[in-house]
Design an enzyme around this catalytic site. Structure first.
Site, short mmCIF file in Angstrom:
data_model
loop_
_atom_site.label_atom_id
_atom_site.label_comp_id
_atom_site.label_asym_id
_atom_site.label_seq_id
_atom_site.Cartn_x
_atom_site.Cartn_y
_atom_site.Cartn_z
N ARG A 58 2.99 2.37 -13.11
CA ARG A 58 3.15 2.95 -13.75
C ARG A 58 2.93 3.46 -15.25
O ARG A 58 3.32 4.30 -16.01
CB ARG A 58 4.51 3.65 -13.25
CG ARG A 58 5.03 5.15 -14.38
CD ARG A 58 6.27 6.04 -13.47
NE ARG A 58 7.73 5.10 -13.31
CZ ARG A 58 8.51 4.32 -13.92
NH1 ARG A 58 8.32 4.46 -15.26
NH2 ARG A 58 8.84 3.34 -13.09
N TYR A 111 -4.75 29.93 -16.48
CA TYR A 111 -4.57 30.26 -15.40
C TYR A 111 -2.99 29.96 -15.00
O TYR A 111 -1.91 29.47 -15.32
CB TYR A 111 -4.33 28.61 -15.11
CG TYR A 111 -4.37 28.22 -13.89
CD1 TYR A 111 -4.67 28.88 -12.72
CD2 TYR A 111 -2.96 27.08 -13.13
CE1 TYR A 111 -4.15 28.15 -11.55
CE2 TYR A 111 -3.05 26.71 -12.12
CZ TYR A 111 -3.28 27.52 -10.88
OH TYR A 111 -3.22 27.30 -10.21
N ASP A 183 -6.70 24.20 -23.55
CA ASP A 183 -6.96 23.78 -22.63
C ASP A 183 -8.20 23.52 -22.23
O ASP A 183 -8.57 25.26 -21.88
CB ASP A 183 -5.68 24.79 -21.11
CG ASP A 183 -6.04 23.51 -19.78
OD1 ASP A 183 -7.33 23.89 -19.61
OD2 ASP A 183 -4.94 24.23 -18.64
N LYS A 208 -10.66 19.55 -11.39
CA LYS A 208 -12.40 21.31 -12.01
C LYS A 208 -13.40 19.99 -12.18
O LYS A 208 -13.60 18.80 -11.55
CB LYS A 208 -11.32 21.95 -12.91
CG LYS A 208 -10.28 22.34 -12.65
CD LYS A 208 -10.23 23.04 -11.32
CE LYS A 208 -8.72 23.82 -11.55
NZ LYS A 208 -8.24 22.94 -9.64
O1 P1T Z 1 -4.74 22.39 -10.44
P1 P1T Z 1 -4.01 21.18 -11.32
O2 P1T Z 1 -4.60 19.85 -11.66
O3 P1T Z 1 -2.77 21.12 -11.53
O4 P1T Z 1 -4.82 22.19 -12.82
C1 P1T Z 1 -4.03 23.86 -13.46
C2 P1T Z 1 -4.93 24.35 -14.12
C3 P1T Z 1 -4.81 23.99 -15.63
N1 P1T Z 1 -5.92 24.55 -16.44
C4 P1T Z 1 -6.14 25.01 -15.73
C5 P1T Z 1 -7.55 26.20 -16.77
C6 P1T Z 1 -6.87 25.33 -14.25
O5 P1T Z 1 -7.73 26.35 -13.87
C7 P1T Z 1 -5.68 24.85 -13.32
C8 P1T Z 1 -5.95 24.71 -12.04
N2 P1T Z 1 -6.23 26.10 -11.72
C9 P1T Z 1 -6.59 26.27 -10.26
C10 P1T Z 1 -6.49 25.72 -9.29
C11 P1T Z 1 -7.69 27.54 -10.21
O6 P1T Z 1 -8.12 28.18 -9.00
O7 P1T Z 1 -7.90 28.69 -11.82
#
Ligand code: P1T
Length: 400
Positions: A58, A111, A183, A208
């Site tokens: 961790r 998001y 972001d 992504k």
């Molecule tokens: O899903 P996660 O890895 O926890 O990430 C969240 C997140 C953060 N920032 C952006 C710009 C994102 O698009 C996302 C997650 N987005 C999707 C799951 C979506 O379909 O837009």
């Protein structure tokens, strides 16, 4: 290779080599691919001396360290941290920088899960958020209160593809003593480096484009400032929001092709955007690479590309959207974005369903707004699929 010599390499080389140097030390095997270190704990011979600095996974793990070295090299940062998801990364940033009574300024188009984190989780701990438009730094400044601690931006935003002037926001943040978080999930470090534009913290959902194959969840935070890094790293370990070693390996593997994939995502996205712009059933296309995007000039100035995500507004009603989406064969009707396969979704009922209806209406997330993550398949197949589904949707419009 040293940190400094890695910095002199071009992006595609860094994406393959940084953090994954063959180990030629005595007893090592010279692996070209970083091994997956599954051990959760690391033995030592002397009580006070963790072997190679490793104690417990961790806190520090060699495979995660390899990934973090690469992430820092790609975002031009001094330090990176790999998290179990994008939202775990975001949570760690917030708990590190904002206390009860604090206030954050965030872009209105975020998001849905990020907005839910701010307004349905952190608000319960006495932290408030103001949501502002993207185009105008003046609007951000007007929202600053004595309790404001940070500004949180996405550029381009999810799902309306609005841009923020990152350099102008960074100047404002510096002048007013605030932390600027960007972001960078949509453009990735291949097309945009917010730290170079003056941001303090870059956040990614690595689920992504960075992972790139829709098979690994992950998040990242990249910074330059040493004290900020120490605070974030302490809290990451304290809350336990780390990426497991096998997932670090998958993400390292995905990153090797980031440069190639982003070029193809962009090429296909531009072709899809131009195709959609010419369709009578499409009212408006939101893609920063189109000359019609109101911030096309800003897109060219602060990034080297436009990415692979776009959204568009269909004529008609929810029934039209459903007829279109449910008649596609190659585009998968699914949340998420950034994988090699094309995905499509309806934000109002899917990714942004957690944003309350009033806020959705205010931002412009209607029941006919469709978001597309354009994959790297053959463009002819993608356009043919869209054409077929648009014809099905047109039949719905003509029967109402
Ligand atoms: O899903 P996660 O890895 O926890 O990430 C969240 C997140 C953060 N920032 C952006 C710009 C994102 O698009 C996302 C997650 N987005 C999707 C799951 C979506 O379909 O837009």
């Amino acid at each position: 290779m040293t940190h400094d010599s890695i910095k002199t390499l071009k992006f595609a080389t860094r994406a393959i080599r940084a953090g994954e140097e063959p180990d030629f030390r005595e007893g090592a095997s010279g692996d070209v691919v970083a091994p997956i270190h599954l051990s959760t704990t690391f033995a030592r011979r002397i009580v006070e001396q963790p072997t190679g600095g490793y104690e417990y996974t961790r806190s520090l793990n060699p495979t995660r360290k390899a990934l973090e070295t690469r992430l820092a090299a790609l975002e031009n940062g001094a330090h990176a941290m790999a998290f179990s998801s994008g939202l775990a990364a975001e949570t760690t940033v917030l708990v590190s920088l904002v206390k009860a009574g604090g206030h954050i300024i965030a872009l209105d188009d975020l998001y849905g899960g990020t907005r839910r984190l701010f307004s349905q989780v952190f608000n319960g701990y006495g932290i408030t958020a103001s949501y502002v438009g993207a185009a105008d730094v003046g609007e951000m400044e007007a929202a600053i209160t004595p309790a404001t601690r940070l500004i949180w931006l996405e550029s381009p935003s999810n799902p309306l593809m609005k841009l923020c002037d990152i350099a102008a926001a960074a100047k404002l943040a510096r002048r007013r003593g605030l932390v600027l978080v960007v972001d960078n999930t949509f453009l990735t470090p291949y097309f945009q480096n917010p730290l170079d534009l003056g941001a303090d913290i870059v956040v990614h959902s690595m689920t992504k484009y960075i992972g790139g194959h829709s098979d690994v969840l992950g998040g990242a935070v990249i910074v330059n400032d040493e004290a900020l890094y120490q605070r974030l790293a302490f809290n990451q370990n304290a809350v336990g929001a780390v990426l497991p070693p096998f997932d670090c390996y998958l993400t390292l593997r995905g990153l090797k092709t980031l440069a190639l994939r982003m070029e193809r995502h962009q090429q296909n996205a531009l072709a899809v955007a131009r195709f959609l712009e010419a369709q009578p059933l499409v009212k408006r296309v939101y893609y920063p690479g189109l000359e019609s995007h109101p911030q096309h000039e800003l897109a060219k100035r602060q990034a080297s590309g436009f990415g692979g995500v776009l959204s568009f507004e269909l004529e008609g009603t929810l029934a039209t959207s459903k007829a279109f989406l449910e008649n596609l064969d190659i585009f998968a009707l699914a949340e998420s974005l950034g994988g090699v396969e094309s995905l499509i979704e309806l934000p109002s009922l899917m990714t942004h369903a957690s944003v309350d209806a009033e806020a959705r209406a205010e931002i412009g997330i209607t029941d006919t707004l469709i978001r597309v993550s354009v994959g790297i398949e053959d463009i002819d197949d993608l356009l043919a699929d869209l054409e077929r589904a648009l014809s099905a949707a047109a039949r719905v419009v003509s029967t109402v």
